[in-house]
Design an enzyme around this catalytic site. Structure first.
Site, PDB file in Angstrom:
ATOM      1  N   GLY A 250       0.823  -1.211   0.000  1.00 16.95           N
ATOM      2  CA  GLY A 250       0.000   0.000   0.000  1.00 16.95           C
ATOM      3  C   GLY A 250       0.857   1.261   0.000  1.00 16.95           C
ATOM      4  N   ASP A 251       1.946   1.235   0.750  1.00 18.09           N
ATOM      5  CA  ASP A 251       2.846   2.403   0.806  1.00 18.09           C
ATOM      6  C   ASP A 251       3.535   2.594  -0.550  1.00 18.09           C
ATOM      7  OD1 ASP A 251       2.130   2.093   3.465  1.00 18.09           O
ATOM      8  OD2 ASP A 251       3.913   0.881   3.883  1.00 18.09           O
TER       9      ASP A 251
HETATM   10  N1  LIG Z   1      -1.795 -10.221  -4.059  1.00 22.49           N
HETATM   11  C1  LIG Z   1      -1.480  -9.179  -4.845  1.00 22.49           C
HETATM   12  N2  LIG Z   1      -1.337  -9.349  -6.183  1.00 22.49           N
HETATM   13  C2  LIG Z   1      -1.064  -8.312  -6.988  1.00 22.49           C
HETATM   14  N3  LIG Z   1      -0.923  -7.040  -6.538  1.00 22.49           N
HETATM   15  C3  LIG Z   1      -1.062  -6.813  -5.226  1.00 22.49           C
HETATM   16  C4  LIG Z   1      -1.337  -7.855  -4.288  1.00 22.49           C
HETATM   17  N4  LIG Z   1      -1.411  -7.323  -3.034  1.00 22.49           N
HETATM   18  C5  LIG Z   1      -1.194  -5.998  -3.185  1.00 22.49           C
HETATM   19  N5  LIG Z   1      -1.000  -5.676  -4.487  1.00 22.49           N
HETATM   20  C6  LIG Z   1      -0.802  -4.346  -5.088  1.00 22.49           C
HETATM   21  O1  LIG Z   1      -0.529  -3.392  -4.069  1.00 22.49           O
HETATM   22  C7  LIG Z   1      -1.612  -2.432  -3.961  1.00 22.49           C
HETATM   23  C8  LIG Z   1      -1.863  -2.108  -2.509  1.00 22.49           C
HETATM   24  O2  LIG Z   1      -2.179  -3.301  -1.819  1.00 22.49           O
HETATM   25  P1  LIG Z   1      -3.124  -3.384  -0.535  1.00 22.49           P
HETATM   26  O3  LIG Z   1      -4.524  -3.118  -0.915  1.00 22.49           O
HETATM   27  O4  LIG Z   1      -2.829  -4.712   0.080  1.00 22.49           O
HETATM   28  O5  LIG Z   1      -2.596  -2.176   0.345  1.00 22.49           O
HETATM   29  P2  LIG Z   1      -2.588  -2.014   1.925  1.00 22.49           P
HETATM   30  O6  LIG Z   1      -3.732  -2.783   2.519  1.00 22.49           O
HETATM   31  O7  LIG Z   1      -2.491  -0.573   2.217  1.00 22.49           O
HETATM   32  O8  LIG Z   1      -1.217  -2.770   2.245  1.00 22.49           O
HETATM   33  P3  LIG Z   1      -0.093  -2.585   3.393  1.00 22.49           P
HETATM   34  O9  LIG Z   1      -0.784  -2.018   4.623  1.00 22.49           O
HETATM   35  O10 LIG Z   1       0.435  -3.984   3.576  1.00 22.49           O
HETATM   36  O11 LIG Z   1       0.945  -1.680   2.835  1.00 22.49           O
HETATM   37  C9  LIG Z   1      -2.799  -3.099  -4.675  1.00 22.49           C
HETATM   38  O12 LIG Z   1      -3.703  -2.139  -5.170  1.00 22.49           O
HETATM   39  C10 LIG Z   1      -2.080  -3.888  -5.777  1.00 22.49           C
HETATM   40  O13 LIG Z   1      -1.717  -3.045  -6.858  1.00 22.49           O
HETATM   41  O1  LIG Z   2       1.210   0.346  12.830  1.00 20.30           O
HETATM   42  P1  LIG Z   2       1.052   1.128  11.544  1.00 20.30           P
HETATM   43  O2  LIG Z   2       1.790   2.427  11.590  1.00 20.30           O
HETATM   44  O3  LIG Z   2      -0.357   1.253  11.107  1.00 20.30           O
HETATM   45  O4  LIG Z   2       1.717   0.233  10.395  1.00 20.30           O
HETATM   46  C1  LIG Z   2       3.084  -0.064  10.444  1.00 20.30           C
HETATM   47  C2  LIG Z   2       3.431  -1.075   9.363  1.00 20.30           C
HETATM   48  O5  LIG Z   2       2.730  -2.307   9.517  1.00 20.30           O
HETATM   49  O6  LIG Z   2       3.075  -0.529   8.104  1.00 20.30           O
HETATM   50  C3  LIG Z   2       4.055  -0.841   7.131  1.00 20.30           C
HETATM   51  C4  LIG Z   2       3.417  -1.540   5.977  1.00 20.30           C
HETATM   52  O7  LIG Z   2       2.423  -0.749   5.404  1.00 20.30           O
HETATM   53  C5  LIG Z   2       5.119  -1.662   7.823  1.00 20.30           C
HETATM   54  O8  LIG Z   2       6.390  -1.333   7.353  1.00 20.30           O
HETATM   55  C6  LIG Z   2       4.930  -1.330   9.288  1.00 20.30           C
HETATM   56  O9  LIG Z   2       5.372  -2.335  10.159  1.00 20.30           O
END
Ligand SMILES: Nc1ncnc2c1ncn2[C@@H]1O[C@H](COP(=O)(O)OP(=O)(O)OP(=O)(O)O)[C@@H](O)[C@H]1O
Ligand SMILES: O=P(O)(O)OC[C@@]1(O)O[C@H](CO)[C@@H](O)[C@@H]1O
Length: 308
Positions: A250-251
């Site tokens: 997501g980041d």
């Molecule tokens: N299983 C996957 N296959 C392909 N692309 C993925 C997958 N998981 C994540 N992505 C890519 O990364 C983007 C962000 O993922 P996600 O929705 O999991 O963000 P998030 O929940 O904010 O994640 P995190 O908190 O782990 O950073 C998605 O829109 C997609 O482009």
């Molecule tokens: O506890 P928060 O601040 O919500 O999330 C922190 C965290 O899970 O977010 C990143 C992935 O998005 C990791 O690098 C980190 O450990």
């Protein structure tokens, strides 16, 4: 200039434990320590894309020192505030049949350190971007992102917020340039579980009505939805590939979106770059390298993005 702000950076301790069992001694098959925290990850991916930026935030103790050292080794520019007590947190990311995360609480941030932060933020100039990302240590109020936006009100900045619950809800009336909830976080804002592109897009529009200029909703392997200030809505599935480590996807999406947007101010390009950066990180053991993002982008550019 782009600044990222991480109130609670972390060392991410990523452990692979095939056949993990509760209540017994488990042994790892692989382990890795990475600098983490949402804003920190945005900084790393921007750096990997060749976009200059500065990582701001609070660090403490030996873990804080290690976070800074790793970031410097990656070529990132940091300007952290060192806290007098405690240690930056270590967040455990357990990769077994399911993925489990244990995120630490982090050190407490005294008022004197907040005063240093507010002083530092005075250096932001018109045209700069500020990414406020991640949770805040307990002890700080849910209004802290608002407080920052209030103090910066009147400057021509693009502020991006990646947060959840009240931390996100509270900033909307300050008209952030972009918010990036995932679809679960978006649903939680309305006390609902959202399913399907139509329902997710409708709720993204509601967040826009509450004040955000652009709303990017990530949907993990299902891709994402973007509602723009030009009242366009796009949906795209995620690029296909083998998921290796989705921590920070997501980041990475936020970083890709920003890098794409700043290169021509085109929302469709920004959206594509966001999806490719997110997926490239998910397909990689570490956060995506610039060439991995570029390779996915080359494939994705061949397919039109659907307006919804
Ligand atoms: N299983 C996957 N296959 C392909 N692309 C993925 C997958 N998981 C994540 N992505 C890519 O990364 C983007 C962000 O993922 P996600 O929705 O999991 O963000 P998030 O929940 O904010 O994640 P995190 O908190 O782990 O950073 C998605 O829109 C997609 O482009
Ligand atoms: O506890 P928060 O601040 O919500 O999330 C922190 C965290 O899970 O977010 C990143 C992935 O998005 C990791 O690098 C980190 O450990």
């Amino acid at each position: 200039m782009i600044y990222t702000m991480t109130f609670n950076p972390a060392l991410d301790y990523i452990v692979k434990v095939p056949g993990y069992q509760e209540g017994t001694v488990n042994r790892t098959a692989a382990e890795k320590i990475m600098a983490g925290g949402k804003g920190v990850n945005v900084s790393v991916v921007l750096q990997n894309l060749g976009v200059p930026n500065t990582a701001l935030g609070f660090i403490a103790g030996f873990t804080g020192g290690e976070i800074e050292r790793i970031l410097k080794q990656l070529g990132c520019h940091t300007d952290f505030i060192r806290l007098p007590d405690g240690n930056s947190r270590i967040n455990v990311k357990l990769k077994a049949d399911k993925e489990t995360e244990i995120n630490g609480q982090g050190p407490s941030i005294p008022e004197s350190a907040m005063a240093v932060l507010y002083q530092k933020l005075q250096m932001l100039k018109d045209g700069d971007c500020l990414v406020l990302a991640g949770s805040i240590p307990s002890g700080l109020p849910d209004s802290v992102y608002c407080e920052i936006m209030e103090r910066l009100n009147g400057r021509n900045l693009n502020i991006i917020v990646d947060a959840e619950k009240d931390l996100l809800k509270n900033v909307l009336s300050y008209h952030p340039f972009l918010v990036k909830p995932n679809h679960h976080e978006l649903g939680a804002l309305f006390g609902k579980t959202l399913t399907g592109i139509k329902e997710i897009a409708e709720h993204a529009y509601l967040v826009q009505e509450m004040g955000a200029r652009n709303v990017l909703v990530s949907m993990a392997g299902e891709g994402g939805i973007l509602v723009t200030e030009e009242k366009q809505a796009f949906f795209s599935p995620a690029p296909r590939g083998k998921v290796v480590n989705s921590t920070g996807a997501g980041d990475s999406m936020v970083a890709g979106f920003l890098a794409g947007y700043l290169d021509g101010k085109n929302y469709e390009k920004a959206f594509r770059m966001g999806l490719c950066a997110g997926s490239a990180s998910a397909f990689s053991t570490e956060l995506a390298a610039g060439n991995e993002i570029a390779a996915l982008y080359e494939t994705m550019i061949k397919e039109p993005i659907k307006q919804i």
